[in-house]
Design a protein around this motif. Structure first.
Motif, PDB file in Angstrom:
ATOM      1  N   THR A  98     -35.071   8.547 -98.167  1.00 45.37           N
ATOM      2  CA  THR A  98     -35.975   7.815 -99.058  1.00 45.37           C
ATOM      3  C   THR A  98     -35.214   7.376-100.299  1.00 45.37           C
ATOM      4  O   THR A  98     -34.321   8.067-100.779  1.00 45.37           O
ATOM      5  N   VAL A  99     -35.599   6.227-100.814  1.00 44.16           N
ATOM      6  CA  VAL A  99     -35.013   5.695-102.050  1.00 44.16           C
ATOM      7  C   VAL A  99     -36.162   5.142-102.896  1.00 44.16           C
ATOM      8  O   VAL A  99     -36.982   4.368-102.398  1.00 44.16           O
ATOM      9  N   THR A 100     -36.217   5.571-104.142  1.00 44.83           N
ATOM     10  CA  THR A 100     -37.228   5.054-105.071  1.00 44.83           C
ATOM     11  C   THR A 100     -36.521   4.356-106.217  1.00 44.83           C
ATOM     12  O   THR A 100     -35.569   4.892-106.784  1.00 44.83           O
ATOM     13  N   VAL A 101     -36.965   3.157-106.547  1.00 43.40           N
ATOM     14  CA  VAL A 101     -36.353   2.355-107.601  1.00 43.40           C
ATOM     15  C   VAL A 101     -37.432   1.982-108.613  1.00 43.40           C
ATOM     16  O   VAL A 101     -38.483   1.443-108.244  1.00 43.40           O
ATOM     17  N   THR A 102     -37.159   2.263-109.886  1.00 40.66           N
ATOM     18  CA  THR A 102     -38.071   1.904-110.964  1.00 40.66           C
ATOM     19  C   THR A 102     -37.311   1.086-111.995  1.00 40.66           C
ATOM     20  O   THR A 102     -36.277   1.531-112.500  1.00 40.66           O
ATOM     21  N   THR A 103     -37.814  -0.102-112.291  1.00 42.60           N
ATOM     22  CA  THR A 103     -37.205  -0.973-113.297  1.00 42.60           C
ATOM     23  C   THR A 103     -38.302  -1.408-114.272  1.00 42.60           C
ATOM     24  O   THR A 103     -39.490  -1.141-114.046  1.00 42.60           O
ATOM     25  N   PRO A 104     -37.940  -2.108-115.337  1.00 40.27           N
ATOM     26  CA  PRO A 104     -38.986  -2.610-116.238  1.00 40.27           C
ATOM     27  C   PRO A 104     -39.936  -3.586-115.551  1.00 40.27           C
ATOM     28  O   PRO A 104     -41.065  -3.775-115.996  1.00 40.27           O
ATOM     29  N   GLN A 105     -39.504  -4.219-114.447  1.00 45.29           N
ATOM     30  CA  GLN A 105     -40.300  -5.246-113.796  1.00 45.29           C
ATOM     31  C   GLN A 105     -41.135  -4.727-112.619  1.00 45.29           C
ATOM     32  O   GLN A 105     -42.172  -5.296-112.298  1.00 45.29           O
ATOM     33  N   TYR A 106     -40.704  -3.674-111.953  1.00 44.80           N
ATOM     34  CA  TYR A 106     -41.389  -3.258-110.726  1.00 44.80           C
ATOM     35  C   TYR A 106     -41.010  -1.835-110.358  1.00 44.80           C
ATOM     36  O   TYR A 106     -40.062  -1.251-110.905  1.00 44.80           O
ATOM     37  N   GLU A 107     -41.739  -1.280-109.380  1.00 40.53           N
ATOM     38  CA  GLU A 107     -41.381  -0.010-108.743  1.00 40.53           C
ATOM     39  C   GLU A 107     -41.543  -0.198-107.246  1.00 40.53           C
ATOM     40  O   GLU A 107     -42.521  -0.784-106.777  1.00 40.53           O
ATOM     41  N   VAL A 108     -40.582   0.294-106.492  1.00 45.99           N
ATOM     42  CA  VAL A 108     -40.642   0.170-105.043  1.00 45.99           C
ATOM     43  C   VAL A 108     -39.976   1.407-104.434  1.00 45.99           C
ATOM     44  O   VAL A 108     -39.034   1.967-104.996  1.00 45.99           O
ATOM     45  N   PRO A 124     -36.535   3.144-118.195  1.00 48.18           N
ATOM     46  CA  PRO A 124     -36.819   1.749-117.829  1.00 48.18           C
ATOM     47  C   PRO A 124     -38.281   1.366-118.042  1.00 48.18           C
ATOM     48  O   PRO A 124     -38.594   0.176-118.121  1.00 48.18           O
ATOM     49  N   THR A 125     -39.178   2.363-118.107  1.00 46.14           N
ATOM     50  CA  THR A 125     -40.598   2.051-118.235  1.00 46.14           C
ATOM     51  C   THR A 125     -41.089   2.111-119.677  1.00 46.14           C
ATOM     52  O   THR A 125     -42.279   1.924-119.937  1.00 46.14           O
ATOM     53  N   ALA A 126     -40.184   2.403-120.620  1.00 42.99           N
ATOM     54  CA  ALA A 126     -40.586   2.468-122.023  1.00 42.99           C
ATOM     55  C   ALA A 126     -40.917   1.071-122.546  1.00 42.99           C
ATOM     56  O   ALA A 126     -40.607   0.063-121.914  1.00 42.99           O
TER      57      ALA A 126
END
Length: 380
Positions: free
Chosen positions: A53-63, A118-120
């Motif tokens: 599994t790989v989880t990616v969180t950026t200021p624009q999206y999460e997938v 990244p979510t701040a």
């Protein structure tokens, strides 16, 4: 404050910011520290085959992605697949990151090398990436920060800043692990049908045809009206070729904004359907459904068995049959054109002048027209 005082204050402020930034990227350990030269995520390299599994969180999206039958798919998006090798490349690049020098451990300096949250608001990190096994054992979890453009030329893979998510200490590492800036970059191009291949376009409401045109001049891409619902458009209109070309252009290099399971979108009985027929016999129906504040498209492809378009229809069906796709605003507008925009009044006959109720742009001096002054402007 005087202009000179303002300039001095501005210079002092810039120096303070620059100083903080320089301190943030200065090493806090010597180059001989025993942890330098080690993998950034030591548990990942020996167990690449176990990454599930790989989880990616950026200021624009999460997938999130899960590896199933050798492919990486997004569980929260109906197991829709990622672009070929993109997730696998990210995992391998994470495993190859090598620590060079320790950088700041102060959270208030993370912003300078982009290794914060990244979510701040505003975000202080580029992306957080977590890699785990099927059993949930974490193999890598870190914030990927800014690229380093000052790394020595001896480090051929370039450099970037990284911070383990559970550690205050950030690092300059050799190597990079690029993450797509926007969610659509994770997905392959969904459909690509060039405009010259379109032979006919129809608009349906449920199973009732409201509008239909055929391309009668393929050299110049001119459409001719075959039918228009008299309850919605005037009887003497013709096809608006320019708008129809714009409508068809939505199928050129179509990439979607998001994906969800098809079953999660239920079209009504009177849903709008755009039907495109190509020169190869392929028929592509695009149902447009409004949901969650956006326009979602359901695609259905068909073609006569054994015909030229059959293989193309099967290919599109395999990519689209189980999912609904969110369209960006531009494509949603083009595909959702009202019928009134798809037609226009017929061109005036040769030598005829189209009537107009608008006042002339120029009235010769001395001309007395009702409602106009001598300059041609509306009379006060």
């Amino acid at each position: 404050m005087s202009p000179r005082g303002f300039v001095i204050l501005l210079a002092v402020t810039l120096l303070a910011v620059l100083g903080a930034a320089l301190l943030a990227v200065q090493p806090t350990l010597s180059g001989a520290d025993p942890v330098s030269g080690e993998p950034m995520f030591p548990a990942l390299g020996p167990r690449l085959a176990d990454a599930a599994t790989v989880t990616v969180t950026t200021p624009q999206y999460e997938v999130s992605w899960a590896r199933r039958d050798g492919a990486w798919v997004s569980p929260e998006r109906g197991d829709y697949p990622a672009r070929a090798s993109l997730v696998a490349d990210l995992v391998v690049n994470l495993a190859r990151l090598t620590r060079l020098e320790a950088r700041t451990a102060r959270p208030d300096w993370y912003q300078y090398i982009r290794v914060g949250d990244p979510t701040a608001t505003p975000p202080t990190g580029v992306a957080r990436v977590t890699v785990a096994t099927a059993a949930g054992e974490v193999l890598a979890d870190g914030v990927l920060g800014a690229r380093s453009f000052s790394i020595a030329a001896s480090h051929g893979r370039g450099g970037s800043f990284v911070r383990p998510a559970a550690d205050a200490q950030s690092w300059l590492v050799e190597g990079t692990a690029p993450v797509p800036t926007e969610l659509p970059e994770w997905f392959d191009t969904l459909i690509d049908i060039p405009g010259p291949e379109i032979a006919a376009i129809a608009v349906l409401e449920g199973d009732r045809t409201l509008f239909e045109v055929n391309k009668t001049d393929r050299t110049n891409g001119i459409y001719t009206l075959a039918y228009a619902d008299p309850a919605q458009v005037a009887a003497d209109v013709v096809a608006n070729t320019n708008t129809l070309r714009s409508m068809a252009s939505a199928l050129v290099g179509l990439r979607v904004s998001d994906v969800r399971a098809r079953a999660s979108v239920v079209p009504g009985a009177a849903v709008r359907i755009d039907r495109f027929t190509t020169t190869s016999g392929l028929t592509l129906d695009v149902q447009l459904v409004e949901a969650d504040g956006g326009t979602w498209a359901l695609f259905t492809a068909s073609a006569p068995a054994g015909g030229e378009g059959a293989a193309r229809a099967a290919e599109i069906t395999a990519r689209t049959s189980d999912w609904a796709f969110r369209l960006d605003a531009s494509r949603a507008t083009r595909l959702g054109q009202p019928l009134a925009n798809l037609v226009q009044p017929p061109a005036p006959a040769a030598g005829a002048t189209a009537p107009s109720d608008a006042p002339p742009l120029f009235v010769p001096p001395g001309t007395d027209l009702p409602g106009l002054n001598l300059l041609g402007a509306p009379a006060p």
